[in-house]
Write a protein that holds these residues in place. Structure first.
Motif, mmCIF file in Angstrom:
data_model
loop_
_atom_site.group_PDB
_atom_site.id
_atom_site.type_symbol
_atom_site.label_atom_id
_atom_site.label_comp_id
_atom_site.label_asym_id
_atom_site.label_seq_id
_atom_site.Cartn_x
_atom_site.Cartn_y
_atom_site.Cartn_z
ATOM 1 N N ARG A 100 157.743 128.305 43.543
ATOM 2 C CA ARG A 100 156.448 128.911 43.937
ATOM 3 C C ARG A 100 156.243 128.802 45.447
ATOM 4 N NH1 ARG A 100 151.421 127.094 44.907
ATOM 5 N NH2 ARG A 100 149.771 128.607 44.683
ATOM 6 N N PHE A 101 156.517 127.640 46.027
ATOM 7 C CA PHE A 101 156.357 127.433 47.464
ATOM 8 C C PHE A 101 157.191 128.448 48.253
ATOM 9 C CE2 PHE A 101 157.813 125.550 51.461
ATOM 10 C CZ PHE A 101 156.636 125.090 52.025
ATOM 11 N N TYR A 102 158.469 128.574 47.904
ATOM 12 C CA TYR A 102 159.365 129.428 48.683
ATOM 13 C C TYR A 102 159.215 130.916 48.354
ATOM 14 C CZ TYR A 102 161.402 125.250 50.622
ATOM 15 O OH TYR A 102 161.565 124.065 51.306
ATOM 16 N N ARG A 103 158.815 131.244 47.136
ATOM 17 C CA ARG A 103 158.616 132.662 46.780
ATOM 18 C C ARG A 103 157.238 133.149 47.196
ATOM 19 N NH1 ARG A 103 160.185 134.848 41.100
ATOM 20 N NH2 ARG A 103 159.913 136.779 42.233
ATOM 21 N N GLU A 104 156.199 132.514 46.665
ATOM 22 C CA GLU A 104 154.835 132.982 46.949
ATOM 23 C C GLU A 104 154.416 132.673 48.377
ATOM 24 O OE1 GLU A 104 151.925 131.775 44.072
ATOM 25 O OE2 GLU A 104 153.316 132.131 42.408
ATOM 26 N N GLY A 105 154.735 131.479 48.835
ATOM 27 C CA GLY A 105 154.327 131.086 50.183
ATOM 28 C C GLY A 105 155.180 131.720 51.260
ATOM 29 N N LEU A 106 156.468 131.432 51.211
ATOM 30 C CA LEU A 106 157.363 131.897 52.267
ATOM 31 C C LEU A 106 157.784 133.350 52.093
ATOM 32 C CD1 LEU A 106 158.580 130.800 54.856
ATOM 33 C CD2 LEU A 106 160.558 130.056 53.533
ATOM 34 N N GLY A 107 157.732 133.851 50.867
ATOM 35 C CA GLY A 107 158.065 135.248 50.628
ATOM 36 C C GLY A 107 159.533 135.524 50.362
ATOM 37 N N LEU A 108 160.305 134.488 50.013
ATOM 38 C CA LEU A 108 161.707 134.708 49.690
ATOM 39 C C LEU A 108 161.836 135.347 48.312
ATOM 40 C CD1 LEU A 108 163.336 131.423 51.025
ATOM 41 C CD2 LEU A 108 163.026 133.610 52.190
ATOM 42 N N GLU A 109 162.928 136.035 48.097
ATOM 43 C CA GLU A 109 163.173 136.742 46.840
ATOM 44 C C GLU A 109 164.043 135.896 45.911
ATOM 45 O OE1 GLU A 109 164.635 140.823 47.514
ATOM 46 O OE2 GLU A 109 164.165 140.432 49.627
ATOM 47 N N HIS A 110 163.845 136.098 44.623
ATOM 48 C CA HIS A 110 164.691 135.461 43.610
ATOM 49 C C HIS A 110 166.020 136.216 43.593
ATOM 50 C CE1 HIS A 110 166.212 134.770 39.504
ATOM 51 N NE2 HIS A 110 165.716 133.564 39.684
ATOM 52 N N LEU A 111 167.116 135.546 43.946
ATOM 53 C CA LEU A 111 168.427 136.189 44.020
ATOM 54 C C LEU A 111 169.305 135.877 42.815
ATOM 55 C CD1 LEU A 111 169.221 135.524 47.786
ATOM 56 C CD2 LEU A 111 168.279 137.601 46.760
ATOM 57 N N GLY A 112 168.935 134.867 42.062
ATOM 58 C CA GLY A 112 169.733 134.506 40.898
ATOM 59 C C GLY A 112 169.366 133.125 40.418
ATOM 60 N N GLY A 113 170.008 132.720 39.349
ATOM 61 C CA GLY A 113 169.746 131.399 38.819
ATOM 62 C C GLY A 113 170.611 131.112 37.615
ATOM 63 N N PHE A 114 170.444 129.923 37.065
ATOM 64 C CA PHE A 114 171.229 129.525 35.905
ATOM 65 C C PHE A 114 170.477 128.439 35.146
ATOM 66 C CE2 PHE A 114 172.560 127.386 39.761
ATOM 67 C CZ PHE A 114 172.499 126.038 39.430
ATOM 68 N N GLU A 115 170.805 128.330 33.861
ATOM 69 C CA GLU A 115 170.213 127.300 33.007
ATOM 70 C C GLU A 115 171.317 126.553 32.287
ATOM 71 O OE1 GLU A 115 166.968 128.320 30.409
ATOM 72 O OE2 GLU A 115 166.260 129.837 31.826
ATOM 73 N N ASP A 116 171.158 125.251 32.228
ATOM 74 C CA ASP A 116 172.067 124.342 31.528
ATOM 75 C C ASP A 116 173.533 124.598 31.866
ATOM 76 O OD1 ASP A 116 172.704 122.147 30.044
ATOM 77 O OD2 ASP A 116 172.641 123.198 28.116
ATOM 78 N N HIS A 117 173.810 124.675 33.150
ATOM 79 C CA HIS A 117 175.194 124.743 33.608
ATOM 80 C C HIS A 117 175.665 123.302 33.793
ATOM 81 C CE1 HIS A 117 178.799 126.182 35.584
ATOM 82 N NE2 HIS A 117 178.565 125.333 36.554
ATOM 83 N N GLU A 118 176.298 122.756 32.748
ATOM 84 C CA GLU A 118 176.762 121.374 32.749
ATOM 85 C C GLU A 118 175.634 120.405 33.089
ATOM 86 O OE1 GLU A 118 180.615 120.684 34.529
ATOM 87 O OE2 GLU A 118 181.194 122.757 34.160
ATOM 88 N N GLY A 119 174.450 120.680 32.528
ATOM 89 C CA GLY A 119 173.307 119.795 32.706
ATOM 90 C C GLY A 119 172.409 120.129 33.878
ATOM 91 N N PHE A 120 172.675 121.214 34.576
ATOM 92 C CA PHE A 120 171.882 121.609 35.741
ATOM 93 C C PHE A 120 171.207 122.953 35.497
ATOM 94 C CE2 PHE A 120 174.725 118.561 37.590
ATOM 95 C CZ PHE A 120 174.008 117.982 38.624
ATOM 96 N N ASP A 121 169.976 123.084 35.976
ATOM 97 C CA ASP A 121 169.265 124.355 36.060
ATOM 98 C C ASP A 121 169.096 124.645 37.548
ATOM 99 O OD1 ASP A 121 168.943 124.264 33.273
ATOM 100 O OD2 ASP A 121 166.990 123.294 33.451
ATOM 101 N N GLY A 122 169.104 125.909 37.928
ATOM 102 C CA GLY A 122 168.962 126.212 39.342
ATOM 103 C C GLY A 122 168.459 127.611 39.615
ATOM 104 N N VAL A 123 167.962 127.778 40.823
ATOM 105 C CA VAL A 123 167.447 129.060 41.288
ATOM 106 C C VAL A 123 167.922 129.264 42.725
ATOM 107 C CG1 VAL A 123 165.348 130.347 41.877
ATOM 108 C CG2 VAL A 123 165.413 128.959 39.808
ATOM 109 N N MET A 124 168.358 130.506 43.039
ATOM 110 C CA MET A 124 168.711 130.876 44.401
ATOM 111 C C MET A 124 167.643 131.814 44.951
ATOM 112 S SD MET A 124 171.663 129.925 42.886
ATOM 113 C CE MET A 124 172.553 131.198 42.091
ATOM 114 N N LEU A 125 167.182 131.518 46.152
ATOM 115 C CA LEU A 125 166.152 132.310 46.817
ATOM 116 C C LEU A 125 166.639 132.698 48.204
ATOM 117 C CD1 LEU A 125 163.111 130.003 45.968
ATOM 118 C CD2 LEU A 125 163.775 132.082 44.762
ATOM 119 N N GLY A 126 166.213 133.846 48.664
ATOM 120 C CA GLY A 126 166.580 134.288 50.005
ATOM 121 C C GLY A 126 166.046 135.678 50.258
#
Length: 130
Positions: A20-46
């Motif tokens: 929310r901080f980086y998307r709504e505040g800074l205005g970065l775009e959601h470029l991708g992400g993943f769920e449960d990749h060997e125990g990790f969840d993640g989001v790429m913004l830019g």
């Protein structure tokens, strides 16, 4: 000259809040992400086409630490005053007030904002000259 691509990756304590901080505040775009990749969840913004992006991850069953210092910064140089003012306004309207920078250099021509994990972003009104 080659333009290298850069990913800044770090863990977060709360993926939803930091996105929310980086998307709504800074205005970065959601470029991708993943769920449960060997125990990790993640989001790429830019910004599409930019040679960088930010990756935030959560490791299931592990709480990431807060920033070790108020001087852990990402600095965005914004040469156009109108764009700088718009970005600052967007941060404030999204509920992220500026904070005093640990290094007063950044307060002279910039505004500093702290993300939910204690890491800081400086919006600097000026050109990258190096």
């Amino acid at each position: 000259m080659n333009v290298y691509k850069m990913r800044v990756a770090r863990p977060t304590r709360n993926l939803e809040q930091v996105v929310r901080f980086y998307r709504e505040g800074l205005g970065l775009e959601h470029l991708g992400g993943f769920e449960d990749h060997e125990g990790f969840d993640g989001v790429m913004l830019g910004e599409k086409g930019a040679p960088y992006h930010l990756e935030f991850t959560v490791e299931r069953g592990h709480e990431a630490p807060r920033s070790p210092s108020e001087d852990n910064l990402l600095v965005f140089y914004l040469p156009e005053r109108a764009e700088w003012e718009q970005r600052v306004r967007r941060m404030e309207q999204s509920g992220f007030p500026p904070v005093r920078s640990r290094n007063p250099y950044w307060d002279a021509k910039g505004k500093t904002f702290e993300d939910p994990d204690g890491y800081r972003v400086v919006l600097y009104q000026g050109e990258w000259t190096r």
